[in-house]
Design a protein around this motif. Structure first.
Motif, PDB file in Angstrom:
ATOM      1  N   ASN A  94      12.189  -1.950  31.134  1.00  0.00           N
ATOM      2  CA  ASN A  94      12.796  -2.885  32.065  1.00  0.00           C
ATOM      3  C   ASN A  94      11.770  -3.279  33.111  1.00  0.00           C
ATOM      4  O   ASN A  94      11.506  -2.529  34.033  1.00  0.00           O
ATOM      5  CB  ASN A  94      14.019  -2.234  32.705  1.00  0.00           C
ATOM      6  N   THR A  95      11.198  -4.458  32.959  1.00  0.00           N
ATOM      7  CA  THR A  95      10.173  -4.945  33.874  1.00  0.00           C
ATOM      8  C   THR A  95      10.796  -5.921  34.855  1.00  0.00           C
ATOM      9  O   THR A  95      11.346  -6.937  34.460  1.00  0.00           O
ATOM     10  CB  THR A  95       9.045  -5.643  33.080  1.00  0.00           C
ATOM     11  N   ARG A  96      10.719  -5.606  36.129  1.00  0.00           N
ATOM     12  CA  ARG A  96      11.283  -6.451  37.181  1.00  0.00           C
ATOM     13  C   ARG A  96      10.285  -7.533  37.566  1.00  0.00           C
ATOM     14  O   ARG A  96       9.115  -7.247  37.792  1.00  0.00           O
ATOM     15  CB  ARG A  96      11.614  -5.623  38.412  1.00  0.00           C
ATOM     16  N   ARG A 105       8.529 -10.387  28.815  1.00  0.00           N
ATOM     17  CA  ARG A 105       9.346 -11.257  29.660  1.00  0.00           C
ATOM     18  C   ARG A 105       8.836 -12.676  29.453  1.00  0.00           C
ATOM     19  O   ARG A 105       7.637 -12.921  29.430  1.00  0.00           O
ATOM     20  CB  ARG A 105       9.219 -10.873  31.145  1.00  0.00           C
ATOM     21  N   ASP A 112       9.808 -11.103  40.061  1.00  0.00           N
ATOM     22  CA  ASP A 112      10.262 -12.066  41.065  1.00  0.00           C
ATOM     23  C   ASP A 112       9.560 -13.391  40.788  1.00  0.00           C
ATOM     24  O   ASP A 112       8.373 -13.407  40.436  1.00  0.00           O
ATOM     25  CB  ASP A 112       9.886 -11.609  42.480  1.00  0.00           C
TER      26      ASP A 112
END
Length: 157
Positions: free
Chosen positions: A49-51, A114, A53
């Motif tokens: 799970n790569t966050r 992503r 912004d």
């Protein structure tokens, strides 16, 4: 066990009782239980799970991804022809020592990807990426949006 008696049939050990000291373990009945014997040679997650912004400034689109423990050589940043920005890489599993006893495993490992569709005003040939202290920063400059020429038309009659 609860200090205050339960209103649910006199059972004092109930996970739904707000005063119960019993802790609910959602993984208790799963085949892979992270609190039981852990095999670190297996991946804990197929997808990390790569966050990320994404903010837009007047000059550029700026992406920031948290990638702790990953070297810049292990990350790939690509822009596809159809204006897709792709960030990918892999976080490896720690080597297991046979003398270690694992009590909790929360850090995930495995491949991650992503993808983001870039807007029409993105300059795809000027994308820059840098990595510092586990944070990947990608800057996608924007083209100036040309305002349409407005020509006044004289109305006759």
């Amino acid at each position: 066990m609860s200090i205050i008696p339960s209103f649910f049939g006199g059972r004092r050990s109930n996970i739904f009782d707000p005063f119960s000291m019993e802790i609910w373990d959602p993984f208790k009945d799963f085949p892979f239980n992270p609190t039981s014997s852990f095999d670190a040679s297996r991946e804990t997650s197929a997808l990390v799970n790569t966050r990320v912004d994404w903010k837009e400034t007047p000059e550029a689109h700026v992406f920031k991804a948290d990638l702790p423990g990953i070297k810049k050589e292990e990350v790939k940043v690509e822009v596809e022809d159809d204006r897709i920005l792709q960030i990918s890489g892999e976080r490896n599993v720690e080597k297991e020592d046979k003398n270690d006893t694992w009590h909790r495993v929360e850090r995930s490992s495995g491949k991650f990807t992503r993808r983001f569709r870039l807007p029409e005003n993105a300059k795809l040939n000027e994308v820059k990426a840098s990595m510092e202290n586990g944070v990947l920063t990608i800057t996608v400059p924007k083209e100036e949006v040309k305002k349409p020429d407005v020509k006044s038309i004289q109305i006759s009659g």
